[in-house]
Design an enzyme around this catalytic site. Sequence first.
Site, PDB file in Angstrom:
ATOM      1  N   THR A 123      25.067   6.551  47.351  1.00  0.00           N
ATOM      2  CA  THR A 123      23.817   7.212  47.710  1.00  0.00           C
ATOM      3  C   THR A 123      22.733   6.199  48.062  1.00  0.00           C
ATOM      4  O   THR A 123      22.763   5.058  47.576  1.00  0.00           O
ATOM      5  CB  THR A 123      23.347   8.074  46.515  1.00  0.00           C
ATOM      6  OG1 THR A 123      21.996   8.473  46.717  1.00  0.00           O
ATOM      7  CG2 THR A 123      23.401   7.293  45.199  1.00  0.00           C
ATOM      8  N   ASP A 124      21.753   6.648  48.843  1.00  0.00           N
ATOM      9  CA  ASP A 124      20.599   5.782  49.137  1.00  0.00           C
ATOM     10  C   ASP A 124      19.694   5.616  47.904  1.00  0.00           C
ATOM     11  O   ASP A 124      18.839   4.738  47.874  1.00  0.00           O
ATOM     12  CB  ASP A 124      19.785   6.342  50.313  1.00  0.00           C
ATOM     13  CG  ASP A 124      19.189   7.725  50.048  1.00  0.00           C
ATOM     14  OD1 ASP A 124      19.533   8.362  49.024  1.00  0.00           O
ATOM     15  OD2 ASP A 124      18.370   8.181  50.880  1.00  0.00           O
ATOM     16  N   GLU A 125      19.931   6.456  46.866  1.00  0.00           N
ATOM     17  CA  GLU A 125      19.039   6.407  45.697  1.00  0.00           C
ATOM     18  C   GLU A 125      19.185   5.102  44.918  1.00  0.00           C
ATOM     19  O   GLU A 125      18.324   4.759  44.118  1.00  0.00           O
ATOM     20  CB  GLU A 125      19.277   7.643  44.810  1.00  0.00           C
ATOM     21  CG  GLU A 125      19.060   8.924  45.599  1.00  0.00           C
ATOM     22  CD  GLU A 125      19.024  10.198  44.768  1.00  0.00           C
ATOM     23  OE1 GLU A 125      18.698  10.137  43.583  1.00  0.00           O
ATOM     24  OE2 GLU A 125      19.324  11.260  45.350  1.00  0.00           O
ATOM     25  N   LYS A 169      25.247   5.158  39.791  1.00  0.00           N
ATOM     26  CA  LYS A 169      25.858   4.939  41.111  1.00  0.00           C
ATOM     27  C   LYS A 169      25.724   3.463  41.518  1.00  0.00           C
ATOM     28  O   LYS A 169      26.659   2.874  42.064  1.00  0.00           O
ATOM     29  CB  LYS A 169      25.198   5.837  42.176  1.00  0.00           C
ATOM     30  CG  LYS A 169      25.468   7.321  42.031  1.00  0.00           C
ATOM     31  CD  LYS A 169      26.933   7.699  42.196  1.00  0.00           C
ATOM     32  CE  LYS A 169      27.448   7.547  43.610  1.00  0.00           C
ATOM     33  NZ  LYS A 169      28.843   8.086  43.746  1.00  0.00           N
ATOM     34  N   TYR A 209      21.019   8.754  37.113  1.00  0.00           N
ATOM     35  CA  TYR A 209      22.009   9.017  38.171  1.00  0.00           C
ATOM     36  C   TYR A 209      22.129   7.813  39.102  1.00  0.00           C
ATOM     37  O   TYR A 209      23.217   7.275  39.323  1.00  0.00           O
ATOM     38  CB  TYR A 209      21.618  10.269  38.978  1.00  0.00           C
ATOM     39  CG  TYR A 209      22.340  10.387  40.310  1.00  0.00           C
ATOM     40  CD1 TYR A 209      23.716  10.579  40.361  1.00  0.00           C
ATOM     41  CD2 TYR A 209      21.651  10.283  41.523  1.00  0.00           C
ATOM     42  CE1 TYR A 209      24.386  10.668  41.581  1.00  0.00           C
ATOM     43  CE2 TYR A 209      22.307  10.374  42.741  1.00  0.00           C
ATOM     44  CZ  TYR A 209      23.675  10.566  42.773  1.00  0.00           C
ATOM     45  OH  TYR A 209      24.344  10.643  43.991  1.00  0.00           O
TER      46      TYR A 209
HETATM   47  P1  NAD Z   1      29.190  17.572  43.729  1.00  0.00           P
HETATM   48  O1  NAD Z   1      28.523  17.513  42.389  1.00  0.00           O
HETATM   49  O2  NAD Z   1      29.035  18.774  44.578  1.00  0.00           O
HETATM   50  O3  NAD Z   1      30.774  17.377  43.529  1.00  0.00           O
HETATM   51  C1  NAD Z   1      31.314  16.439  42.656  1.00  0.00           C
HETATM   52  C2  NAD Z   1      32.804  16.745  42.506  1.00  0.00           C
HETATM   53  O4  NAD Z   1      33.359  15.752  41.616  1.00  0.00           O
HETATM   54  C3  NAD Z   1      33.083  18.114  41.878  1.00  0.00           C
HETATM   55  O5  NAD Z   1      34.132  18.752  42.575  1.00  0.00           O
HETATM   56  C4  NAD Z   1      33.502  17.774  40.458  1.00  0.00           C
HETATM   57  O6  NAD Z   1      34.419  18.720  39.901  1.00  0.00           O
HETATM   58  C5  NAD Z   1      34.145  16.411  40.644  1.00  0.00           C
HETATM   59  N1  NAD Z   1      34.104  15.619  39.410  1.00  0.00           N
HETATM   60  C6  NAD Z   1      33.021  15.401  38.615  1.00  0.00           C
HETATM   61  N2  NAD Z   1      33.384  14.674  37.538  1.00  0.00           N
HETATM   62  C7  NAD Z   1      34.715  14.421  37.679  1.00  0.00           C
HETATM   63  C8  NAD Z   1      35.664  13.716  36.897  1.00  0.00           C
HETATM   64  N3  NAD Z   1      35.321  13.136  35.737  1.00  0.00           N
HETATM   65  N4  NAD Z   1      36.944  13.623  37.345  1.00  0.00           N
HETATM   66  C9  NAD Z   1      37.305  14.199  38.517  1.00  0.00           C
HETATM   67  N5  NAD Z   1      36.458  14.916  39.276  1.00  0.00           N
HETATM   68  C10 NAD Z   1      35.176  15.016  38.875  1.00  0.00           C
HETATM   69  O7  NAD Z   1      28.737  16.244  44.459  1.00  0.00           O
HETATM   70  P2  NAD Z   1      28.438  15.991  46.002  1.00  0.00           P
HETATM   71  O8  NAD Z   1      27.035  16.344  46.280  1.00  0.00           O
HETATM   72  O9  NAD Z   1      29.529  16.561  46.823  1.00  0.00           O
HETATM   73  O10 NAD Z   1      28.530  14.393  46.032  1.00  0.00           O
HETATM   74  C11 NAD Z   1      29.780  13.747  46.245  1.00  0.00           C
HETATM   75  C12 NAD Z   1      29.557  12.239  46.237  1.00  0.00           C
HETATM   76  O11 NAD Z   1      28.628  11.870  47.241  1.00  0.00           O
HETATM   77  C13 NAD Z   1      29.001  11.722  44.910  1.00  0.00           C
HETATM   78  O12 NAD Z   1      29.611  10.486  44.627  1.00  0.00           O
HETATM   79  C14 NAD Z   1      27.521  11.533  45.204  1.00  0.00           C
HETATM   80  O13 NAD Z   1      26.979  10.489  44.405  1.00  0.00           O
HETATM   81  C15 NAD Z   1      27.558  11.143  46.673  1.00  0.00           C
HETATM   82  N6  NAD Z   1      26.353  11.492  47.444  1.00  0.00           N
HETATM   83  C16 NAD Z   1      25.842  12.764  47.405  1.00  0.00           C
HETATM   84  C17 NAD Z   1      24.725  13.077  48.170  1.00  0.00           C
HETATM   85  C18 NAD Z   1      24.150  14.472  48.204  1.00  0.00           C
HETATM   86  O14 NAD Z   1      23.101  14.684  48.809  1.00  0.00           O
HETATM   87  N7  NAD Z   1      24.778  15.477  47.592  1.00  0.00           N
HETATM   88  C19 NAD Z   1      24.140  12.102  48.975  1.00  0.00           C
HETATM   89  C20 NAD Z   1      24.699  10.815  48.990  1.00  0.00           C
HETATM   90  C21 NAD Z   1      25.814  10.531  48.229  1.00  0.00           C
HETATM   91  P1  TYD Z   2      17.464  17.269  44.827  1.00  0.00           P
HETATM   92  O1  TYD Z   2      18.019  18.287  45.756  1.00  0.00           O
HETATM   93  O2  TYD Z   2      17.683  17.422  43.368  1.00  0.00           O
HETATM   94  O3  TYD Z   2      17.991  15.850  45.343  1.00  0.00           O
HETATM   95  P2  TYD Z   2      17.525  14.348  44.908  1.00  0.00           P
HETATM   96  O4  TYD Z   2      16.737  14.414  43.662  1.00  0.00           O
HETATM   97  O5  TYD Z   2      18.848  13.695  44.695  1.00  0.00           O
HETATM   98  O6  TYD Z   2      16.750  13.815  46.066  1.00  0.00           O
HETATM   99  O7  TYD Z   2      15.889  17.198  45.061  1.00  0.00           O
HETATM  100  C1  TYD Z   2      15.341  16.927  46.353  1.00  0.00           C
HETATM  101  C2  TYD Z   2      13.840  16.839  46.185  1.00  0.00           C
HETATM  102  O8  TYD Z   2      13.338  18.145  45.797  1.00  0.00           O
HETATM  103  C3  TYD Z   2      13.394  15.893  45.076  1.00  0.00           C
HETATM  104  O9  TYD Z   2      12.183  15.241  45.474  1.00  0.00           O
HETATM  105  C4  TYD Z   2      13.110  16.795  43.894  1.00  0.00           C
HETATM  106  C5  TYD Z   2      12.654  18.090  44.550  1.00  0.00           C
HETATM  107  N1  TYD Z   2      12.993  19.311  43.784  1.00  0.00           N
HETATM  108  C6  TYD Z   2      11.984  20.206  43.429  1.00  0.00           C
HETATM  109  O10 TYD Z   2      10.794  20.018  43.727  1.00  0.00           O
HETATM  110  N2  TYD Z   2      12.336  21.318  42.708  1.00  0.00           N
HETATM  111  C7  TYD Z   2      13.619  21.570  42.336  1.00  0.00           C
HETATM  112  O11 TYD Z   2      13.894  22.603  41.669  1.00  0.00           O
HETATM  113  C8  TYD Z   2      14.653  20.645  42.746  1.00  0.00           C
HETATM  114  C9  TYD Z   2      16.083  20.891  42.365  1.00  0.00           C
HETATM  115  C10 TYD Z   2      14.283  19.536  43.466  1.00  0.00           C
END
Ligand code: NAD
Ligand code: TYD
Length: 349
Positions: free
Chosen positions: A130-132, A159, A155
């Site tokens: 992630t960019d975070e 990561k 988080y």
């Molecule tokens: P998500 O929470 O929707 O899915 C995570 C998946 O991992 C789920 O299917 C869960 O069952 C599985 N999982 C969790 N713990 C596990 C374990 N111990 N063993 C096996 N499986 C397990 O997450 P997402 O949003 O699809 O993100 C996927 C990846 O991309 C993550 O690594 C996240 O850090 C990264 N990412 C997400 C975002 C975003 O905006 N959602 C952005 C950048 C990077």
């Molecule tokens: P989120 O979707 O949780 O992603 P991330 O924290 O990984 O960026 O949140 C996106 C933005 O929205 C973040 O600045 C937090 C804000 N947010 C709210 O204001 N209210 C909410 O209920 C949630 C879930 C997020």
Amino acid sequence: MKVLITGGAGFIGSHVVRLFVNKYPEYEIFNLDALTYAGNLENLRDIEGASNYKFLKADINDVLEIDALFEKYQFDKVIHLAAESHVDRSISDPLAFVRTNVIGTMNLLNAAKGLWKDNFKEKLFYHISTDEVYGTLGETGLFTESTSYAPNSPYSASKASSDHFVRAYGETYDLPYIISNCSNNYGPNQFPEKLIPLFINNIIDKKPLPVYGNGDYTRDWLYVIDHAIAIDKVFHQGRNKETYNIGGINEWKNIDLVKLLCKIMDAKLNRAEGSSAELINFIQDRLGHDKRYAIDASKIGKQLGWKPTVTFQEGLETTIDWYLDNEEWLKNVTSGKYKDYYLNQYSSK
Ligand code: NAD
Ligand code: TYD
């Protein structure tokens, strides 16, 4: 080629699994997922019968099980997405993030290294991050691949730690790896705890929309299928031991995004214009809330020819339509009923 995709029942993982299963019939695709609250096999109903696809229910924290699966299936390449992914949950339970995101990643690295036995030809550990990890930006500037890591939430710290271990296995043992760091994704199948699906769900139900602080926080948003396309490109053409930033070049202040969402949904739900915006409720700020994320995606653009294909307006409309058309998915997810799907489909297999 045997490709292990971890976390494939989750939001981004399910789009990556679908893309690979459909686009590469000659590959064997293994989806390894523990099916935590975030994993939902209904996301993959359309491809579950494909001959090049196999689901493995396993926890990456279970080192013996992971080693046994690597031994049994002899994976050639790994795309690692499994993670605890929600910042708010990491604030209330940081250790769960260390377990899965750090130790779980270590277990996969060790299993890959052990199986490949230092013969790394045609092998790859591709870590999705992630960019975070870069922390927060002020009003200006962009995260590049050389921006220093400065994670602010449990988080992002977990990561960042996993990214460092992946890199360290490359430096120390020569394990072939690539890391990509992506901005906020949105799209179909996202669990309604993240901003966009949570607010879509609450607007449908006319529930309050909890905006943290004054809503003056900025995120860069990327449509999930564009992320899956980027992952495909990086997996096939990315350079060993490099990292790639992926982003939508699409910055929005939370409050502006929420107002846009309200406006589109009023129209789609035939509600009076402005009625959903009345649900906006400013609440106490998130602890350690990062002010702004924004990505410089020029490296992946220049080197691999990737750029987003979907505009934000298009992506948001498609996403809202998907949630409106799939109210049963949303109901099953919010009620916990989606867990039955695995039991019905797989318990006898
Ligand atoms: P998500 O929470 O929707 O899915 C995570 C998946 O991992 C789920 O299917 C869960 O069952 C599985 N999982 C969790 N713990 C596990 C374990 N111990 N063993 C096996 N499986 C397990 O997450 P997402 O949003 O699809 O993100 C996927 C990846 O991309 C993550 O690594 C996240 O850090 C990264 N990412 C997400 C975002 C975003 O905006 N959602 C952005 C950048 C990077
Ligand atoms: P989120 O979707 O949780 O992603 P991330 O924290 O990984 O960026 O949140 C996106 C933005 O929205 C973040 O600045 C937090 C804000 N947010 C709210 O204001 N209210 C909410 O209920 C949630 C879930 C997020």
